[in-house]
Design an enzyme around this catalytic site. Sequence first.
Site, PDB file in Angstrom:
ATOM      1  CB  ALA A  47      -3.871   7.517   0.911  1.00 22.79           C
ATOM      2  CD  GLN A  48      -9.930   3.761   2.900  1.00 22.30           C
ATOM      3  OE1 GLN A  48      -9.982   2.641   2.388  1.00 22.30           O
ATOM      4  NE2 GLN A  48     -11.019   4.424   3.247  1.00 22.30           N
ATOM      5  CD  GLU A 115      -3.068  -1.804  -1.053  1.00 23.36           C
ATOM      6  OE1 GLU A 115      -2.924  -1.169  -2.106  1.00 23.36           O
ATOM      7  OE2 GLU A 115      -3.287  -1.270   0.041  1.00 23.36           O
ATOM      8  CG  HIS A 236     -10.898   1.888  -5.534  1.00 16.98           C
ATOM      9  ND1 HIS A 236     -11.658   0.918  -4.935  1.00 16.98           N
ATOM     10  CD2 HIS A 236      -9.673   1.819  -4.973  1.00 16.98           C
ATOM     11  CE1 HIS A 236     -10.920   0.288  -4.037  1.00 16.98           C
ATOM     12  NE2 HIS A 236      -9.702   0.822  -4.032  1.00 16.98           N
ATOM     13  NE  ARG A 282      -6.722  -0.161  -6.747  1.00 19.85           N
ATOM     14  CZ  ARG A 282      -6.169   0.807  -6.067  1.00 19.85           C
ATOM     15  NH1 ARG A 282      -5.917   1.941  -6.658  1.00 19.85           N
ATOM     16  NH2 ARG A 282      -5.889   0.657  -4.807  1.00 19.85           N
ATOM     17  CG  HIS A 343      -9.127   5.371  -6.666  1.00 23.31           C
ATOM     18  ND1 HIS A 343      -9.448   5.920  -5.453  1.00 23.31           N
ATOM     19  CD2 HIS A 343      -8.012   4.625  -6.468  1.00 23.31           C
ATOM     20  CE1 HIS A 343      -8.562   5.513  -4.543  1.00 23.31           C
ATOM     21  NE2 HIS A 343      -7.677   4.746  -5.141  1.00 23.31           N
ATOM     22  CD  GLU A 367      -4.206  11.166  -8.325  1.00 21.26           C
ATOM     23  OE1 GLU A 367      -4.127  11.058  -7.083  1.00 21.26           O
ATOM     24  OE2 GLU A 367      -5.236  10.895  -8.967  1.00 21.26           O
ATOM     25  NE  ARG A 378      -3.056   4.072  -8.312  1.00 19.80           N
ATOM     26  CZ  ARG A 378      -3.499   4.195  -7.057  1.00 19.80           C
ATOM     27  NH1 ARG A 378      -2.712   4.697  -6.132  1.00 19.80           N
ATOM     28  NH2 ARG A 378      -4.719   3.848  -6.736  1.00 19.80           N
TER      29      ARG A 378
HETATM   30  C1  LIG Z   1      -9.614   7.383  -1.022  1.00 19.30           C
HETATM   31  C2  LIG Z   1      -8.222   7.263  -1.585  1.00 19.30           C
HETATM   32  C3  LIG Z   1      -7.387   6.227  -1.164  1.00 19.30           C
HETATM   33  C4  LIG Z   1      -6.093   6.115  -1.691  1.00 19.30           C
HETATM   34  N1  LIG Z   1      -5.261   5.141  -1.219  1.00 19.30           N
HETATM   35  C5  LIG Z   1      -3.976   5.083  -1.673  1.00 19.30           C
HETATM   36  C6  LIG Z   1      -3.050   4.156  -1.131  1.00 19.30           C
HETATM   37  O1  LIG Z   1      -3.364   3.397  -0.225  1.00 19.30           O
HETATM   38  N2  LIG Z   1      -1.794   4.139  -1.633  1.00 19.30           N
HETATM   39  C7  LIG Z   1      -1.380   4.964  -2.641  1.00 19.30           C
HETATM   40  O2  LIG Z   1      -0.229   4.902  -3.069  1.00 19.30           O
HETATM   41  N3  LIG Z   1      -2.245   5.875  -3.161  1.00 19.30           N
HETATM   42  C8  LIG Z   1      -3.510   5.954  -2.686  1.00 19.30           C
HETATM   43  N4  LIG Z   1      -4.371   6.887  -3.215  1.00 19.30           N
HETATM   44  C9  LIG Z   1      -3.854   7.856  -4.180  1.00 19.30           C
HETATM   45  C10 LIG Z   1      -3.002   8.866  -3.446  1.00 19.30           C
HETATM   46  O3  LIG Z   1      -3.621   9.202  -2.215  1.00 19.30           O
HETATM   47  C11 LIG Z   1      -2.817  10.130  -4.248  1.00 19.30           C
HETATM   48  O4  LIG Z   1      -2.364   9.806  -5.541  1.00 19.30           O
HETATM   49  C12 LIG Z   1      -1.789  11.028  -3.601  1.00 19.30           C
HETATM   50  O5  LIG Z   1      -2.144  11.270  -2.261  1.00 19.30           O
HETATM   51  C13 LIG Z   1      -1.674  12.329  -4.350  1.00 19.30           C
HETATM   52  O6  LIG Z   1      -0.825  13.160  -3.629  1.00 19.30           O
HETATM   53  P1  LIG Z   1      -0.488  14.587  -4.214  1.00 19.30           P
HETATM   54  O7  LIG Z   1       0.453  15.200  -3.247  1.00 19.30           O
HETATM   55  O8  LIG Z   1      -0.068  14.456  -5.617  1.00 19.30           O
HETATM   56  O9  LIG Z   1      -1.888  15.358  -4.226  1.00 19.30           O
HETATM   57  P2  LIG Z   1      -3.010  15.570  -3.113  1.00 19.30           P
HETATM   58  O10 LIG Z   1      -2.707  14.831  -1.881  1.00 19.30           O
HETATM   59  O11 LIG Z   1      -4.312  15.324  -3.741  1.00 19.30           O
HETATM   60  O12 LIG Z   1      -2.889  17.109  -2.817  1.00 19.30           O
HETATM   61  C14 LIG Z   1      -3.260  18.045  -3.811  1.00 19.30           C
HETATM   62  C15 LIG Z   1      -3.200  19.419  -3.211  1.00 19.30           C
HETATM   63  O13 LIG Z   1      -3.264  20.403  -4.216  1.00 19.30           O
HETATM   64  C16 LIG Z   1      -4.166  21.424  -3.808  1.00 19.30           C
HETATM   65  N5  LIG Z   1      -4.616  22.122  -5.008  1.00 19.30           N
HETATM   66  C17 LIG Z   1      -5.176  21.600  -6.120  1.00 19.30           C
HETATM   67  N6  LIG Z   1      -5.411  22.569  -7.020  1.00 19.30           N
HETATM   68  C18 LIG Z   1      -4.980  23.732  -6.460  1.00 19.30           C
HETATM   69  C19 LIG Z   1      -4.956  25.077  -6.887  1.00 19.30           C
HETATM   70  N7  LIG Z   1      -5.434  25.464  -8.082  1.00 19.30           N
HETATM   71  N8  LIG Z   1      -4.458  26.017  -6.059  1.00 19.30           N
HETATM   72  C20 LIG Z   1      -3.991  25.672  -4.830  1.00 19.30           C
HETATM   73  N9  LIG Z   1      -3.999  24.406  -4.372  1.00 19.30           N
HETATM   74  C21 LIG Z   1      -4.483  23.449  -5.181  1.00 19.30           C
HETATM   75  C22 LIG Z   1      -5.216  20.672  -3.044  1.00 19.30           C
HETATM   76  O14 LIG Z   1      -5.985  21.561  -2.275  1.00 19.30           O
HETATM   77  C23 LIG Z   1      -4.323  19.732  -2.249  1.00 19.30           C
HETATM   78  O15 LIG Z   1      -3.763  20.427  -1.166  1.00 19.30           O
HETATM   79  C24 LIG Z   1      -5.660   7.023  -2.695  1.00 19.30           C
HETATM   80  C25 LIG Z   1      -6.508   8.034  -3.101  1.00 19.30           C
HETATM   81  C26 LIG Z   1      -7.779   8.182  -2.561  1.00 19.30           C
HETATM   82  C27 LIG Z   1      -8.661   9.284  -3.019  1.00 19.30           C
END
Ligand SMILES: Cc1cc2nc3c(=O)[nH]c(=O)nc-3n(C[C@H](O)[C@H](O)[C@H](O)COP(=O)(O)OP(=O)(O)OC[C@H]3O[C@@H](n4cnc5c(N)ncnc54)[C@H](O)[C@@H]3O)c2cc1C
Length: 529
Positions: A47-48, A115, A236, A282, A343, A367, A378
């Site tokens: 996430a940036q 943003e 995105h 977006r 995205h 997510e 979103r």
């Molecule tokens: C490039 C980019 C930029 C972004 N910028 C923003 C931003 O500026 N602001 C914002 O609000 N959001 C942003 N987002 C969205 C945001 O980053 C994500 O929605 C958020 O980080 C999701 O967090 P999470 O903890 O739900 O999942 P994640 O951070 O994706 O973590 C998921 C975890 O689950 C694990 N996993 C998955 N399946 C399994 C399995 N079967 N067994 C074991 N482990 C598993 C993965 O290995 C990982 O560790 C961005 C996303 C991207 C890709």
Amino acid sequence: MSEPLDTDYLVIGSGIAGLNFALLAAEHGRVAIVTKKRANDTNTNWAQGGVAAVLAPDDSFEQHIEDTLVAGDGLCDRDVVELCVREGPAQVQRLLDVGVRLARDPAGTLDLGREGGHMRHRVVHWEDITGREIQRALLAAIEKHPNITVLDRHIAIDLLSLAKYGGDPACFGAYILDTRSGEVQTVCARATVLATGGTGKVYIYTSNPDVATGDGIAMAYRLGAACCDLEFVQFHPTVLYHPHAGSFLISEALRGEGGKLRLASGETFMEHYHPLKELAPRDVVARAIDKELKKSGADAVFLDMTGLDPAAVRARFPNIYERCLSLGIDITKQGIPVVPAAHYMCGGVKTDEHAQSTIRGLYAIGECAFTGLHGANRLASNSLLEAMVYSTRAASAVREAPRIRPERVAPWSSGNATDSNDAIVVSLNWEEIRRFMWSYVGITRSDKRLERARRRIEILRDEIREYYIDFKVTSDLVELRNLALVAHLVIESARRRKESRGLHYTLDYPDKLPEARHSEIQLTDGPRG
Ligand SMILES: Cc1cc2nc3c(=O)[nH]c(=O)nc-3n(C[C@H](O)[C@H](O)[C@H](O)COP(=O)(O)OP(=O)(O)OC[C@H]3O[C@@H](n4cnc5c(N)ncnc54)[C@H](O)[C@@H]3O)c2cc1C
């Protein structure tokens, strides 16, 4: 076969949601986190932009709520929006308390970015690597906590359910594959928490890392949990277009700081699509770029930062600046070639205000969850906020979770499965799904395209099911099976929505229906794989 491992809370995923939950829940129980690659292979780490919260004197909760509702296009749950927005400042404080560094101005006040879709500056950030900083700080705190065990390179295959033992379909843990040894471990828990992140890898072009294969949604669906609004995939607008770039996002914050989108001819075009131009929501920007690319046949459009002070650009976006420079693009002197890419998944496992799914003992946060915050689209930087809010709520809710596991738990059985000698099947199916999802279930859909996708995914799922039964389970196979199921669920959800709303745009129903409805999808009958 080893004995089941018992813990209070099993967390699947080590992004912001899973880690914040773990830290809070570890205050009243033992936590096991399983994560399928390294602990920092997450969307969070990529996430940036930052985290949206009302902190500026000229901002208000009402304005953030309004901006979220406008982006969500009639499908947000207003109570959930209010809850998340009002919690924003406290969650930013929580991040600071955990040790996350956030950018400040010379007077020491938090620096707030702006943003797309936000009418005020309200995004706290750390340079342009906010997610990496959050991931670092949370992992550092996790490492010090005696009640938390992190099992990296462990992938959850499927959830455990009492239904198999004649009870209701309550969840009491998961089968976990150690991807190094090939052993499958049974992990039992009072609460199982899906924090598995997004689904970007369902598409050939994505901003997401490789882990984003929708495993949590697929596992929950197979168990019978309701899922919601899976057709709302956010594309995105600006991912770097370069043969050696992989998935590299060019943050919305660049447009927030004054970046202009231009065609190869140098002309701007966003003024033809939305009064907010580059800062339009977006979906509007992604669709505009998609349309311009289709019209001109060009490979990419250009994000132009050359009108801004070069030193300020380098200081505000050091990571993007360096990455582009390493590919021969000096963003202070030339436009950045960009294309849209999958995205963010707005839908997910349906949860209530305590992050509880429709299955007892099973929670979903971050997510992979559907809370009602995002509606049909979103608002940028609301997702990290949502992950913080709901991981906090889940951590208090699970405190009361009763132990529900049966006396004896059946270990994982591979039956007569043998080692696969045909790994090419996995990679070909994987590639095919991601390509047709992009072409038929992408930014612009139609009944015909969705029907084509439906036919293809059914054939592929049959093939994958056979393969899954015949061969010993591997992480690639687990992911492929999940990816195919999630593709199927996105297609089905999209087929059911006979209107264009938010992120779902179809040529056959270009207008919005008068009433906004969620599309809920749940396993009723038929094969589970
Ligand atoms: C490039 C980019 C930029 C972004 N910028 C923003 C931003 O500026 N602001 C914002 O609000 N959001 C942003 N987002 C969205 C945001 O980053 C994500 O929605 C958020 O980080 C999701 O967090 P999470 O903890 O739900 O999942 P994640 O951070 O994706 O973590 C998921 C975890 O689950 C694990 N996993 C998955 N399946 C399994 C399995 N079967 N067994 C074991 N482990 C598993 C993965 O290995 C990982 O560790 C961005 C996303 C991207 C890709």
